[in-house]
Design an enzyme around this catalytic site. Structure first.
Site, PDB file in Angstrom:
ATOM      1  N   GLY A 122     -17.547 -44.421  21.279  1.00 16.64           N
ATOM      2  CA  GLY A 122     -17.344 -44.649  22.703  1.00 16.64           C
ATOM      3  C   GLY A 122     -18.658 -44.486  23.437  1.00 16.64           C
ATOM      4  N   ARG A 123     -18.581 -44.122  24.715  1.00 15.95           N
ATOM      5  CA  ARG A 123     -19.803 -44.005  25.513  1.00 15.95           C
ATOM      6  C   ARG A 123     -20.761 -42.959  24.959  1.00 15.95           C
ATOM      7  NH1 ARG A 123     -15.749 -44.426  29.500  1.00 15.95           N
ATOM      8  NH2 ARG A 123     -15.688 -42.156  29.527  1.00 15.95           N
ATOM      9  N   ILE A 124     -20.229 -41.805  24.569  1.00 17.68           N
ATOM     10  CA  ILE A 124     -21.100 -40.752  24.059  1.00 17.68           C
ATOM     11  C   ILE A 124     -21.640 -41.124  22.689  1.00 17.68           C
ATOM     12  CG2 ILE A 124     -21.204 -38.336  23.337  1.00 17.68           C
ATOM     13  CD1 ILE A 124     -19.107 -37.737  25.520  1.00 17.68           C
ATOM     14  N   ARG A 148     -11.831 -46.176  16.009  1.00 16.73           N
ATOM     15  CA  ARG A 148     -10.464 -46.692  15.930  1.00 16.73           C
ATOM     16  C   ARG A 148     -10.455 -48.207  16.020  1.00 16.73           C
ATOM     17  NH1 ARG A 148      -6.312 -44.542  20.372  1.00 16.73           N
ATOM     18  NH2 ARG A 148      -7.902 -45.544  21.662  1.00 16.73           N
ATOM     19  N   ALA A 192     -17.318 -32.661  19.991  1.00 18.89           N
ATOM     20  CA  ALA A 192     -16.130 -33.357  20.499  1.00 18.89           C
ATOM     21  C   ALA A 192     -15.147 -32.353  21.096  1.00 18.89           C
ATOM     22  CB  ALA A 192     -15.490 -34.182  19.389  1.00 18.89           C
ATOM     23  N   ARG A 193     -14.246 -31.880  20.293  1.00 19.78           N
ATOM     24  CA  ARG A 193     -13.270 -30.880  20.714  1.00 19.78           C
ATOM     25  C   ARG A 193     -12.906 -30.021  19.522  1.00 19.78           C
ATOM     26  NH1 ARG A 193     -14.410 -31.542  25.190  1.00 19.78           N
ATOM     27  NH2 ARG A 193     -13.122 -32.067  26.997  1.00 19.78           N
ATOM     28  N   GLU A 252     -10.804 -21.808  21.086  1.00 17.18           N
ATOM     29  CA  GLU A 252     -11.906 -21.210  21.839  1.00 17.18           C
ATOM     30  C   GLU A 252     -11.392 -20.613  23.149  1.00 17.18           C
ATOM     31  OE1 GLU A 252     -14.044 -24.762  24.232  1.00 17.18           O
ATOM     32  OE2 GLU A 252     -14.264 -24.948  22.049  1.00 17.18           O
ATOM     33  N   HIS A 310     -19.774 -24.203  23.832  1.00 12.01           N
ATOM     34  CA  HIS A 310     -19.217 -25.345  24.575  1.00 12.01           C
ATOM     35  C   HIS A 310     -20.083 -25.663  25.801  1.00 12.01           C
ATOM     36  CE1 HIS A 310     -15.204 -27.636  25.301  1.00 12.01           C
ATOM     37  NE2 HIS A 310     -16.235 -28.329  25.758  1.00 12.01           N
ATOM     38  N   ILE A 311     -21.341 -25.995  25.547  1.00 14.48           N
ATOM     39  CA  ILE A 311     -22.278 -26.243  26.650  1.00 14.48           C
ATOM     40  C   ILE A 311     -22.918 -27.628  26.582  1.00 14.48           C
ATOM     41  CG2 ILE A 311     -22.817 -23.810  27.039  1.00 14.48           C
ATOM     42  CD1 ILE A 311     -25.419 -24.264  25.401  1.00 14.48           C
TER      43      ILE A 311
END
Length: 320
Positions: free
Chosen positions: A155-157, A177, A237-238, A267, A285-286
């Protein structure tokens, strides 16, 4: 009478000023995370909210907040929001896409370089007073230039990460995907491959996918075993996209060489075993945390809320 809104965490002054022009604002500038019960209590008489990833918006909360019309996330990801429950109750939900792409891509590369070159391990060694001078085999790392970069999620990132790879003369492979347009592939000098091929060929694998039920533990023990023993995994990502327990074992056993992580399951808690490993670089997460980016994210969320409660048509609606 102005609509009433809640800002659930500390934000910049100009964000509060923007909201105050339209609403009666209650803000949590003490920045103490609100538990589920406290969040529901504070939202019970509110028309809208600016929220963060630490705020869970689900059916149980919505049932207690009948006035709530909009929740506006200061994030591009929104796995903290039950979109179906919001849609069913007519609550608009928004996110902040686009604004954090470049900062996140920059930080992805910070993790790539720090992990490949063992920077945090070497700095800890130096700070502990253990450096006694130059040695030929001291802190041997991995080359980034000329390596094969695998991007999972274009995607964009992911595309911003790929653009930066050109300066390192890398081979860029990706899996998504849906395959991106040929013109984008050409501009990025990136080639689409299957997930299995991506895992097998990447020297450095970056994860840039959203967290959904489909991507839960997308990278687990079977996927880690398909990677090269000298491979590096980067996750901005997550938490939950990676099976953290499986990753700890892979790092312990040398299934892969190293990992750079900005996100974790559950987290801010993380597996204590991560802290014992030398071959992992850890960040809290920065990835999007530059001042200009975080200011734009917070202001975008505020502008989404203003639009939602004044026109009913916020620009970044995810419940549409």
């Amino acid at each position: 009478m102005k609509p009433r809104v809640l800002v659930t965490r500390e934000v910049f002054d100009e964000v509060l000023e923007c909201l105050a022009r339209h609403f009666d604002v209650e803000s949590n500038q003490d920045d103490v995370p609100l538990g589920a019960e406290e969040l529901a209590r504070r939202l019970a008489d509110k028309d809208g909210a600016v929220i963060t990833l630490s705020d869970r918006i689900d059916e149980a909360l919505l049932a207690r907040c009948p006035r709530l019309k909009a929740v506006c996330n200061i994030a591009v990801g929104y796995n903290n929001i039950d979109v179906a429950a919001c849609r069913a109750r007519g609550v608009m939900a928004t996110n902040t896409p686009g604004v954090l792409d470049e900062a996140t891509a920059d930080f992805t590369w910070a993790l790539i370089l720090a992990t490949a070159r063992r920077l945090t391990e070497a700095e800890a060694w130096l700070r502990a007073g253990r450096w006694e001078g130059w040695k030929l085999k001291q802190f041997l790392g991995h080359d980034v230039h000329g390596a094969t970069l695998g991007i999972l999620g274009m995607g964009r990132i992911g595309q911003a990460v790929a653009r930066r790879a050109r300066g390192f003369d890398m081979t860029v492979l990706y899996h998504n995907r849906r395959r991106v347009d040929a013109a984008i592939e050409q501009s990025l000098n990136a080639r689409y491959v299957s997930l299995d091929e991506l895992l097998a060929r990447a020297d450095i694998l970056t994860l840039n996918v959203p967290y959904t039920p489909e991507t839960h533990h997308l990278i687990g023990a079977p996927q880690l075993r398909r990677m090269k023993p000298n491979a590096i995994l980067i996750n901005v990502a997550r938490g939950g996209v990676v099976d953290d327990r499986a990753l700890v074992e892979a790092l312990k056993q040398g299934t892969i060489a190293a990992a750079g992580l900005d996100v974790y399951e559950n987290e801010p808690k993380l597996l204590p075993e991560f802290l014992e490993l030398k071959n992992v670089v850890l960040a809290p997460h920065i990835a999007s945390s530059t001042e200009s980016t975080r200011r734009r994210m917070a202001m975008m969320a505020a502008e989404n809320l203003v639009a939602a409660l004044t026109t009913g048509k916020p620009p970044n609606l995810i419940t549409g």
